[in-house]
Scaffold this motif. Structure first.
Motif, PDB file in Angstrom:
ATOM      1  N   TYR A   8       0.751  -1.240   0.099  1.00 40.50           N
ATOM      2  CA  TYR A   8       0.091   0.181   0.009  1.00 40.50           C
ATOM      3  C   TYR A   8       0.890   1.334   0.141  1.00 40.50           C
ATOM      4  N   ASP A   9       2.321   1.182  -0.072  1.00 31.92           N
ATOM      5  CA  ASP A   9       3.147   2.284   0.053  1.00 31.92           C
ATOM      6  C   ASP A   9       3.331   2.798  -1.278  1.00 31.92           C
ATOM      7  N   LEU A  10       2.794   2.133  -2.245  1.00 29.58           N
ATOM      8  CA  LEU A  10       3.359   2.239  -3.600  1.00 29.58           C
ATOM      9  C   LEU A  10       2.784   3.664  -4.045  1.00 29.58           C
ATOM     10  N   ALA A  11       1.565   4.019  -4.128  1.00 27.90           N
ATOM     11  CA  ALA A  11       1.085   5.338  -4.541  1.00 27.90           C
ATOM     12  C   ALA A  11       1.852   6.316  -3.915  1.00 27.90           C
ATOM     13  N   GLY A  12       2.035   6.163  -2.594  1.00 24.57           N
ATOM     14  CA  GLY A  12       2.819   7.557  -2.002  1.00 24.57           C
ATOM     15  C   GLY A  12       4.230   7.700  -2.690  1.00 24.57           C
ATOM     16  N   MET A  13       4.687   6.350  -2.774  1.00 24.61           N
ATOM     17  CA  MET A  13       6.186   6.214  -3.520  1.00 24.61           C
ATOM     18  C   MET A  13       6.112   6.926  -4.695  1.00 24.61           C
ATOM     19  N   TYR A  14       5.078   6.800  -5.698  1.00 31.09           N
ATOM     20  CA  TYR A  14       4.992   7.547  -6.854  1.00 31.09           C
ATOM     21  C   TYR A  14       4.976   8.832  -6.794  1.00 31.09           C
ATOM     22  N   ARG A  15       4.037   9.288  -5.820  1.00 32.76           N
ATOM     23  CA  ARG A  15       4.040  10.732  -5.541  1.00 32.76           C
ATOM     24  C   ARG A  15       5.297  11.433  -5.126  1.00 32.76           C
ATOM     25  N   VAL A  16       5.962  10.834  -4.181  1.00 33.32           N
ATOM     26  CA  VAL A  16       7.226  11.278  -3.848  1.00 33.32           C
ATOM     27  C   VAL A  16       8.324  11.384  -4.983  1.00 33.32           C
ATOM     28  N   CYS A  17       8.103  10.346  -5.954  1.00 32.96           N
ATOM     29  CA  CYS A  17       9.220  10.365  -7.028  1.00 32.96           C
ATOM     30  C   CYS A  17       8.842  11.412  -7.901  1.00 32.96           C
ATOM     31  N   LEU A  18       7.635  11.931  -8.159  1.00 37.50           N
ATOM     32  CA  LEU A  18       7.364  12.941  -9.118  1.00 37.50           C
ATOM     33  C   LEU A  18       7.602  14.128  -8.364  1.00 37.50           C
ATOM     34  N   GLU A  19       7.181  14.543  -7.051  1.00 36.18           N
ATOM     35  CA  GLU A  19       7.414  15.712  -6.266  1.00 36.18           C
ATOM     36  C   GLU A  19       9.059  15.890  -6.167  1.00 36.18           C
ATOM     37  N   THR A  20       9.889  14.875  -6.379  1.00 37.95           N
ATOM     38  CA  THR A  20      11.460  15.164  -6.168  1.00 37.95           C
ATOM     39  C   THR A  20      12.074  14.782  -7.704  1.00 37.95           C
ATOM     40  N   GLY A  21      11.309  14.681  -8.757  1.00 40.56           N
ATOM     41  CA  GLY A  21      11.833  14.162  -9.858  1.00 40.56           C
ATOM     42  C   GLY A  21      12.706  15.105 -10.891  1.00 40.56           C
ATOM     43  N   ASP A  22      12.715  16.342 -10.526  1.00 43.67           N
ATOM     44  CA  ASP A  22      13.381  17.480 -11.198  1.00 43.67           C
ATOM     45  C   ASP A  22      14.632  17.472 -10.548  1.00 43.67           C
ATOM     46  N   SER A  23      15.744  16.929 -10.504  1.00 45.47           N
ATOM     47  CA  SER A  23      16.915  17.092  -9.587  1.00 45.47           C
ATOM     48  C   SER A  23      16.666  17.395  -8.282  1.00 45.47           C
ATOM     49  N   GLY A  24      15.719  16.651  -7.542  1.00 41.58           N
ATOM     50  CA  GLY A  24      15.326  16.861  -6.301  1.00 41.58           C
ATOM     51  C   GLY A  24      14.039  17.867  -6.134  1.00 41.58           C
ATOM     52  N   ARG A  25      13.819  18.559  -7.191  1.00 45.14           N
ATOM     53  CA  ARG A  25      12.642  19.448  -6.821  1.00 45.14           C
ATOM     54  C   ARG A  25      11.550  18.870  -7.760  1.00 45.14           C
ATOM     55  N   ARG A  32       2.747  15.131 -18.314  1.00 50.57           N
ATOM     56  CA  ARG A  32       1.163  15.060 -18.231  1.00 50.57           C
ATOM     57  C   ARG A  32       0.601  13.869 -17.663  1.00 50.57           C
ATOM     58  N   ASP A  33       1.585  12.672 -17.640  1.00 51.01           N
ATOM     59  CA  ASP A  33       1.100  11.667 -16.965  1.00 51.01           C
ATOM     60  C   ASP A  33       2.070  11.533 -15.559  1.00 51.01           C
ATOM     61  N   PRO A  34       1.302  11.889 -14.403  1.00 47.81           N
ATOM     62  CA  PRO A  34       1.830  11.576 -13.386  1.00 47.81           C
ATOM     63  C   PRO A  34       2.537  10.578 -12.499  1.00 47.81           C
ATOM     64  N   GLU A  35       2.193   9.341 -13.417  1.00 50.13           N
ATOM     65  CA  GLU A  35       2.799   7.817 -12.803  1.00 50.13           C
ATOM     66  C   GLU A  35       4.084   7.493 -13.625  1.00 50.13           C
ATOM     67  N   LEU A  36       4.091   8.446 -14.918  1.00 50.09           N
ATOM     68  CA  LEU A  36       5.227   7.833 -15.581  1.00 50.09           C
ATOM     69  C   LEU A  36       6.770   7.713 -14.981  1.00 50.09           C
ATOM     70  N   LEU A  37       6.909   8.919 -14.291  1.00 52.59           N
ATOM     71  CA  LEU A  37       8.358   8.696 -13.684  1.00 52.59           C
ATOM     72  C   LEU A  37       8.300   7.668 -12.664  1.00 52.59           C
ATOM     73  N   LEU A 130      20.940   1.910  -6.333  1.00 52.17           N
ATOM     74  CA  LEU A 130      19.800   2.376  -5.256  1.00 52.17           C
ATOM     75  C   LEU A 130      19.243   3.749  -6.134  1.00 52.17           C
ATOM     76  N   HIS A 131      18.037   3.964  -5.745  1.00 50.04           N
ATOM     77  CA  HIS A 131      17.491   5.523  -5.896  1.00 50.04           C
ATOM     78  C   HIS A 131      16.812   5.781  -4.377  1.00 50.04           C
ATOM     79  N   ILE A 132      16.878   6.885  -4.002  1.00 50.12           N
ATOM     80  CA  ILE A 132      16.473   7.578  -2.915  1.00 50.12           C
ATOM     81  C   ILE A 132      16.037   8.859  -3.202  1.00 50.12           C
ATOM     82  N   ASP A 133      14.587   9.097  -2.464  1.00 48.83           N
ATOM     83  CA  ASP A 133      13.940  10.329  -2.763  1.00 48.83           C
ATOM     84  C   ASP A 133      13.318  10.647  -1.358  1.00 48.83           C
ATOM     85  N   ILE A 134      13.436  12.010  -1.056  1.00 48.01           N
ATOM     86  CA  ILE A 134      12.929  12.469   0.233  1.00 48.01           C
ATOM     87  C   ILE A 134      12.178  13.941   0.018  1.00 48.01           C
TER      88      ILE A 134
END
Length: 203
Positions: A8-25, A32-37, A130-134
């Motif tokens: 059940y963490d997966l949706a939250g992980m996708y959100r964090v991935c997107l919200e940090t996906g521009d070199s941490g920004r 356009r597709d928020p899940e693609l990243l 690894l990949h890490i996003d916060i």
């Protein structure tokens, strides 16, 4: 709080991935597709090996994670056999053309149709990656260090000799963090740096 991944963490992980996906920004404006990243950089890891994913939570929800594979070559084979085919059907190759509007969906589509393979020389000594996003609200509180030390302990238990990651040139703060964690810069290119850590030594 840091704990092992649950489905059940997966949706939250996708959100964090997107919200940090521009070199941490936040990269929301770039897709356009928020899940693609997340399909490329977050989702496959806990499916392939849920034992190497940890998440961080606070009172507002999931705010960070680390994902990894112990064997990058085997993971890339698994992606080709199990993960990319369904995504290629969902995102046809024609979507890999740049629409010229500043969005980056096309780059991720190109990646899943023609994924790069990691160089053999690197994998001989540092087979894990690894990949890490916060999210910003979780940064500067030691979460990154705790997530990585949790991961490296698990990799050492498996007898993995080394770990690598990529950090973009637009994220100097992350580069400094990885150096402080004990990574070394192995190779530098226009896109950024490949960094490595031997796991037979302490952090």
């Amino acid at each position: 709080m840091i704990r092992p991944f649950q489905p059940y963490d997966l949706a939250g992980m996708y959100r964090v991935c997107l919200e940090t996906g521009d070199s941490g920004r936040d990269a929301t404006r770039l897709y356009r597709d928020p899940e693609l990243l997340g399909h490329v950089y977050a989702g496959p890891y806990p499916v392939a090996d849920p034992g190497l994913t940890w998440v961080a939570y606070d009172e507002h929800g999931l705010l960070g994670y680390v994902v990894a594979t112990a064997d990058t070559a085997a993971f890339e084979d698994w992606l080709e056999e199990e993960w990319w085919p369904g995504l290629r059907a969902r995102y046809p190759r024609r979507a890999a053309a740049d629409p010229g509007d500043g969005t980056q969906d096309w780059l991720r589509v190109a990646h899943l149709h023609d994924p790069p393979r990691t160089e053999t020389d690197l994998l001989e000594t540092h087979p894990a990656h690894l990949h890490i996003d916060i999210l910003p609200r979780g940064q500067g509180k030691g979460l990154g260090r705790r997530l990585i030390t949790t991961l490296t302990a698990a990799l050492r238990e498996r007898g993995v000799p080394g770990l690598h990651l990529g950090v973009g040139s637009g994220n100097p703060r992350a580069f400094a963090f990885y150096l402080a964690m004990g990574f070394d810069e192995r190779q530098r290119g226009a896109w950024g740096s490949t960094m490595t850590m031997g796991l037979r030594k302490s952090i």
